[in-house]
Design a protein around this motif. Structure first.
Motif, PDB file in Angstrom:
ATOM      1  N   TYR A   1     -59.364  57.681  84.148  1.00  0.00           N
ATOM      2  CA  TYR A   1     -58.587  57.263  85.311  1.00  0.00           C
ATOM      3  C   TYR A   1     -59.498  56.724  86.420  1.00  0.00           C
ATOM      4  O   TYR A   1     -59.147  55.773  87.119  1.00  0.00           O
ATOM      5  CB  TYR A   1     -57.777  58.457  85.831  1.00  0.00           C
ATOM      6  CG  TYR A   1     -56.816  58.146  86.950  1.00  0.00           C
ATOM      7  CD1 TYR A   1     -55.498  57.789  86.672  1.00  0.00           C
ATOM      8  CD2 TYR A   1     -57.210  58.233  88.288  1.00  0.00           C
ATOM      9  CE1 TYR A   1     -54.602  57.526  87.699  1.00  0.00           C
ATOM     10  CE2 TYR A   1     -56.325  57.955  89.316  1.00  0.00           C
ATOM     11  CZ  TYR A   1     -55.023  57.609  89.022  1.00  0.00           C
ATOM     12  OH  TYR A   1     -54.141  57.329  90.040  1.00  0.00           O
ATOM     13  N   LEU A   2     -60.668  57.332  86.555  1.00  0.00           N
ATOM     14  CA  LEU A   2     -61.573  56.980  87.644  1.00  0.00           C
ATOM     15  C   LEU A   2     -62.675  55.997  87.238  1.00  0.00           C
ATOM     16  O   LEU A   2     -63.508  55.630  88.069  1.00  0.00           O
ATOM     17  CB  LEU A   2     -62.218  58.249  88.206  1.00  0.00           C
ATOM     18  CG  LEU A   2     -61.266  59.175  88.968  1.00  0.00           C
ATOM     19  CD1 LEU A   2     -61.810  60.580  89.045  1.00  0.00           C
ATOM     20  CD2 LEU A   2     -61.019  58.634  90.364  1.00  0.00           C
TER      21      LEU A   2
ATOM     22  N   ALA B   1     -59.852  70.162  78.373  1.00  0.00           N
ATOM     23  CA  ALA B   1     -60.742  69.100  77.902  1.00  0.00           C
ATOM     24  C   ALA B   1     -60.034  67.745  77.932  1.00  0.00           C
ATOM     25  O   ALA B   1     -60.628  66.725  78.312  1.00  0.00           O
ATOM     26  CB  ALA B   1     -61.239  69.407  76.494  1.00  0.00           C
ATOM     27  N   LYS B   2     -58.762  67.704  77.529  1.00  0.00           N
ATOM     28  CA  LYS B   2     -58.019  66.441  77.555  1.00  0.00           C
ATOM     29  C   LYS B   2     -57.801  65.976  78.993  1.00  0.00           C
ATOM     30  O   LYS B   2     -57.955  64.786  79.295  1.00  0.00           O
ATOM     31  CB  LYS B   2     -56.675  66.595  76.848  1.00  0.00           C
ATOM     32  CG  LYS B   2     -55.865  65.289  76.863  1.00  0.00           C
ATOM     33  CD  LYS B   2     -54.431  65.483  76.414  1.00  0.00           C
ATOM     34  CE  LYS B   2     -54.330  65.725  74.928  1.00  0.00           C
ATOM     35  NZ  LYS B   2     -52.914  65.689  74.469  1.00  0.00           N
ATOM     36  N   ILE B   3     -57.453  66.901  79.869  1.00  0.00           N
ATOM     37  CA  ILE B   3     -57.226  66.544  81.266  1.00  0.00           C
ATOM     38  C   ILE B   3     -58.506  65.989  81.895  1.00  0.00           C
ATOM     39  O   ILE B   3     -58.484  65.009  82.632  1.00  0.00           O
ATOM     40  CB  ILE B   3     -56.710  67.764  82.046  1.00  0.00           C
ATOM     41  CG1 ILE B   3     -55.296  68.119  81.567  1.00  0.00           C
ATOM     42  CG2 ILE B   3     -56.720  67.504  83.550  1.00  0.00           C
ATOM     43  CD1 ILE B   3     -54.785  69.449  82.076  1.00  0.00           C
TER      44      ILE B   3
ATOM     45  N   GLU C   1     -62.185  66.518  92.472  1.00  0.00           N
ATOM     46  CA  GLU C   1     -63.630  66.305  92.506  1.00  0.00           C
ATOM     47  C   GLU C   1     -63.975  65.132  91.606  1.00  0.00           C
ATOM     48  O   GLU C   1     -63.450  65.008  90.496  1.00  0.00           O
ATOM     49  CB  GLU C   1     -64.370  67.557  92.043  1.00  0.00           C
ATOM     50  CG  GLU C   1     -64.204  68.760  92.966  1.00  0.00           C
ATOM     51  CD  GLU C   1     -65.027  69.935  92.510  1.00  0.00           C
ATOM     52  OE1 GLU C   1     -65.747  69.804  91.500  1.00  0.00           O
ATOM     53  OE2 GLU C   1     -64.955  71.001  93.157  1.00  0.00           O
ATOM     54  N   MET C   2     -64.846  64.273  92.093  1.00  0.00           N
ATOM     55  CA  MET C   2     -65.259  63.119  91.299  1.00  0.00           C
ATOM     56  C   MET C   2     -66.043  63.599  90.075  1.00  0.00           C
ATOM     57  O   MET C   2     -67.028  64.338  90.216  1.00  0.00           O
ATOM     58  CB  MET C   2     -66.123  62.183  92.122  1.00  0.00           C
ATOM     59  CG  MET C   2     -65.406  61.565  93.310  1.00  0.00           C
ATOM     60  SD  MET C   2     -64.066  60.439  92.810  1.00  0.00           S
ATOM     61  CE  MET C   2     -65.016  59.059  92.190  1.00  0.00           C
ATOM     62  N   PRO C   3     -65.640  63.206  88.876  1.00  0.00           N
ATOM     63  CA  PRO C   3     -66.365  63.626  87.675  1.00  0.00           C
ATOM     64  C   PRO C   3     -67.586  62.750  87.408  1.00  0.00           C
ATOM     65  O   PRO C   3     -67.661  61.608  87.876  1.00  0.00           O
ATOM     66  CB  PRO C   3     -65.327  63.443  86.569  1.00  0.00           C
ATOM     67  CG  PRO C   3     -64.530  62.256  87.032  1.00  0.00           C
ATOM     68  CD  PRO C   3     -64.456  62.378  88.540  1.00  0.00           C
TER      69      PRO C   3
END
Length: 468
Positions: free
Chosen positions: A92-93, A83-85, A384-386
């Motif tokens: 970040y994105l 969950a933190k990652i 993968e783009m979140p």
């Protein structure tokens, strides 16, 4: 290529000379590194201890200089939960935590790129402003002792704070403005509650979303960005066929020339054990500025225009010192050096030979070393783009976010001013046949003269008719 006795003898002699600088090298490792001097007497690079390769390498045709990539497990932290990652990845994105809503961490350190950077000489931030140095790769950055070329941040979390409020990067006025934007999005509030809810009052967004937790999550994600299992790693682990003959020759040349005195350890950066410790490994660039070829590189690539670590410590002994960069995935990280002006890997190898080793490398040596360096490109974790959290009923980007700083009393960069002038002087005109011709100042002046002539002729004709 295997029998290099003369070269080996030269290296042994060089090692004897380096012994006189061991005291200075120890001081450098302790945080007071030596600098690039104009004389060659005190310019010998600090010798880094090369750690032994993994067990099982006895049957390999050439002894590798260091062990294999240790993998994510080496830097993984117990509280780096999934969950933190994932939260860190979203942050970040997300470009919305920049002043204009256009710049994210990923803009300059692109995880969709095998080099983990932006491919520009220097990074471009909000309003087209550019920074002073090349963007380092984000791949394997979790193994570094310090961050930034000048080592001004000890940890990944500390590094993540700087760009948020840097006027040439993400440009937020202060960290409070960053947190205000995050708190305005319910999705982020919920994500922070899931990750950090046991540490704060989950009912109050101001308590749950803090700067410390924001950069902590970003750092947790960045630690996952590792690239193990390169051909070199496979070779070290016992696959004698993982490297080509040219790569093996290059690996020998790399060691014999002394490249491993700086680029040691499995990251080939002199730093990996005790990551994020703050004990940076720095070297002067250039080390041999009086080398004839190096002096040309200094002028061509501006190697001595930036103060290096001295800009952090204000110590003249640190002038032109920079953190030793990793060579992992280096075939993908062009343009090279801190200036970002060296366009090819071959040219960078020649530059390092002249400026760091005082060597004029042959074409064969350059090509062999290049071949070896390509063996350090590992397997990239799938990205993968979140889906990013949506705003809570209103735009989180101010209406005036696109206003250039020069229009609000700020200073435009020299590059902005040059680009603006170029746009004014160079306009695109239709050539009448569907093509485009480029207008120049001379062409514009010619059109102006013709227009004035036509206007004058028209006026004379009208005046003549008036008197008829």
């Amino acid at each position: 290529m295997r029998n290099r006795r003369q070269r080996l003898l030269a290296v042994l002699c060089a090692c004897l000379l380096l012994l006189s600088g061991v005291g200075a090298g120890a001081a450098s490792a302790a945080g007071a590194p030596t600098t690039a001097d104009d004389t060659e007497t005190n310019a010998a690079p600090q010798v880094q201890q090369t750690d032994e390769a993994d067990n099982g390498t006895d049957g390999l045709p050439v002894e590798p200089p260091t062990r294999a990539h240790p993998g994510y497990e080496y830097i993984e932290r117990e509280n780096d939960t999934e969950a933190k990652i994932e939260l860190g990845k979203q942050l970040y994105l997300d470009p919305r935590i920049s002043q204009t809503g256009t710049i994210s961490c990923n803009t300059c350190h692109n995880v969709m790129d095998p080099g983990g950077h932006d491919g520009r000489p220097t990074a471009m931030g909000v309003h087209g402003q550019t920074g002073p140095v090349n963007s380092p790769t984000v791949w394997n950055s979790g193994f570094h002792h310090t961050q930034f070329w000048d080592g001004r941040a000890d940890t990944l979390a500390e590094q993540a704070q700087g760009p948020l409020v840097a006027d040439v990067e993400m440009g937020m006025p202060d960290t409070g403005a960053v947190l205000e934007r995050l708190r305005s999005m319910d999705g982020y509030v919920e994500a922070y509650q899931e990750v950090y809810g046991d540490q704060a009052d989950v009912e109050n967004p101001e308590d749950i979303i803090t700067l410390e937790r924001t950069v902590d999550a970003i750092a947790a994600y960045e630690r996952t960005l590792v690239t193990p299992n390169s051909p070199y790693d496979q070779y070290v682990q016992g696959d004698a066929d993982a490297l080509s003959e040219q790569q093996l020759d290059g690996m020998e040349t790399f060691e014999e020339l002394g490249c491993t005195s700086c680029h040691s350890g499995p990251m080939f950066s002199g730093q990996w054990d005790e990551p994020e410790s703050g004990n940076g490994v720095y070297q002067p660039n250039p080390t041999y500025p009086n080398n004839e070829q190096c002096s040309e590189y200094v002028d061509e690539y501006g190697l001595m225009e930036n103060p290096g670590r001295m800009g952090v410590t204000d110590d003249s002994a640190d002038q032109y010192l920079y953190k030793v960069p990793t060579l992992r995935n280096v075939e993908y990280t062009a343009p090279y050096t801190h200036t970002g002006n060296v366009r090819t890997l071959e040219e960078m190898i020649r530059l390092m030979g002249a400026c760091q080793l005082n060597e004029d490398l042959s074409d064969e040596e350059v090509q062999d070393i290049r071949a070896f360096l390509t063996s350090l490109s590992g397997e990239h974790p799938e990205q993968e783009m979140p889906m990013l959290p949506g705003p809570s009923g209103e735009s989180v980007i101010p209406a005036d976010s696109g206003v250039n700083p020069s229009e609000t009393g700020g200073q435009a960069t020299e590059m902005q001013e040059a680009e603006s002038t170029e746009m004014q002087d160079t306009e695109m005109q239709d050539d009448g046949s569907g093509g485009i011709i480029e207008d120049t100042p001379g062409f514009t002046m010619g059109l102006t003269v013709v227009a004035l002539a036509v206007a004058l002729a028209t006026a004379l004709i009208a005046r003549t008719r008036r008197f008829e």
